[in-house]
Design a protein around this motif. Structure first.
Motif: not given
Length: 374
Positions: A223-242
């Motif tokens: 998460s700290a290394t990859r490219l964020y195309l929309d400029g956000s810094l949301k981690s992949q963990q946050d994307l999986c919270v429901y």
């Protein structure tokens, strides 16, 4: 000529990214036509078949001179394409080989969250899913992706699959700027290609991955290394919270889908059962008809055999009678020959001998006639 290698752990996600690249003007891969067609898929399979597990975990630097020559043939077949590429999870183990093979090979390294990979495994497999094996696979592949990207930041892009699908234009724009390639804006097709989200599966996967410390540590590095195309810094963990409501709603929808599928399957089963009963009835009728025909044929054959035997017996009887009459004829013929011989001898002895069948004498006495015959 430039080539883009799309690597990662999830082949469906790699195919989505490859579709985006093709929509942007990248040419499809051409195979080599020799004794048998050789493309990147078969090439990777040949390489994987030749290696053992230990090499598989460490990555492959040199697959051998023969396979390198086969790769050269594939590259030669695509030399006229300004930009072409391929997507294969097995390329993740061959990143170092492709890096040294040709400086014109660039790499799109596609990340997926461990929760998403586990949810995909639970959705696609009918049998019991081994959480441990899925997590080990995710960790090994993403360690390779992260290591390679940190060593080759100019020739590689580390992105998430969901980010590419949600922002295809930004993704293509970044590649064109970094690698100086000519592209066109892809049409928006994320809703057509991305797999449907199932919140309850992701929720379950998140719970199963919660205690994986090493997984969480590696995920934070990605998460700290990859490219964020929309400029956000949301981690992949946050994307999986429901939320509970989202999970429950997703579960209810899935249950409805399963109920509809069960009803469809039941109707199909009933239809097949009716067809089976009809076919069994038709089969029994045909069997009965064939048995009757067989009995008729056997009866006719038996009658014909008996008639033939009777005719043969009568023929033998006629032959026996003919033989009897023939012997009688021969006896009579011999008797006639003997009598003729005696007759000739008698004529020779008495030449004046006459033989008459009958003798008629008319006697006239005193004017009276009397007829005498012998």
């Amino acid at each position: 000529m430039k080539c883009i290698c799309v690597a990662g752990v999830s082949q469906p996600d790699l195919e989505y990214v490859l579709d985006i690249l093709k929509q942007s003007g990248m040419a499809s891969e051409l195979s080599v036509e020799k004794q048998q067609a050789m493309d990147m898929d078969s090439w990777h399979q040949h390489v994987v078949d030749m290696i053992d597990d230990e090499v598989d975990l460490q990555g492959i630097v040199n697959p051998g001179r023969f396979m390198e020559q086969m790769a050269s043939d594939i590259f030669l077949a695509n030399i006229n394409a300004p930009l072409w590429g391929f997507a294969d999870t097995r390329s993740t183990l061959l990143l170092d080989f492709w890096q040294h093979y040709d400086p014109r090979v660039y790499f799109v390294l596609v990340c997926v969250s461990p929760e998403q990979l586990l949810a995909n495994a639970m959705r696609s497999q009918d049998e019991k899913v081994s959480v441990e094996s899925v997590m080990v696979q995710w960790q090994q592949y993403h360690q390779q992706l992260l290591r390679f990207h940190l060593r080759n930041p100019q020739r590689s892009v580390l992105v998430s699959a969901s980010d590419c699908i949600e922002h295809p234009a930004l993704f293509i724009s970044h590649l064109a700027k970094q690698w100086k390639i000519k592209t066109k804006s892809p049409r928006v097709f994320a809703s057509q290609t991305s797999s449907p989200k199932k919140s309850y599966l992701l929720f379950l996967a998140q719970q199963l991955c919660a205690d994986e410390v090493q997984i969480q540590s590696l995920q934070n590095e990605l998460s700290a290394t990859r490219l964020y195309l929309d400029g956000s810094l949301k981690s992949q963990q946050d994307l999986c919270v429901y939320s509970t409501e989202e999970v429950l709603a997703s579960y209810v929808l899935e249950q409805k889908r399963i109920s509809v599928a069960i009803d469809d399957a039941k109707r199909e089963f009933d239809k097949l059962t009716s067809e089976k009963a009809f076919l069994i009835k038709k089969h029994d009728e045909q069997v009965t008809t064939f048995k009757n025909e067989k009995n008729n044929i056997e009866t006719q054959a038996k009658l014909a055999t008996e008639e033939n035997e009777l005719l043969l017996l009568q023929l033998h009887q006629v032959q026996e009678e003919l033989e009897h009459y023939f012997l009688q004829y021969q006896d009579r013929e011999n008797t006639i020959k003997q009598m003729e011989g005696r007759w000739q001898r008698m004529l020779e002895r008495s030449p004046d001998y006459f033989d008459y069948d009958s003798l008629n004498v008319n006697i006239t006495h005193n004017g009276k006639h009397k007829h005498v015959s012998d």
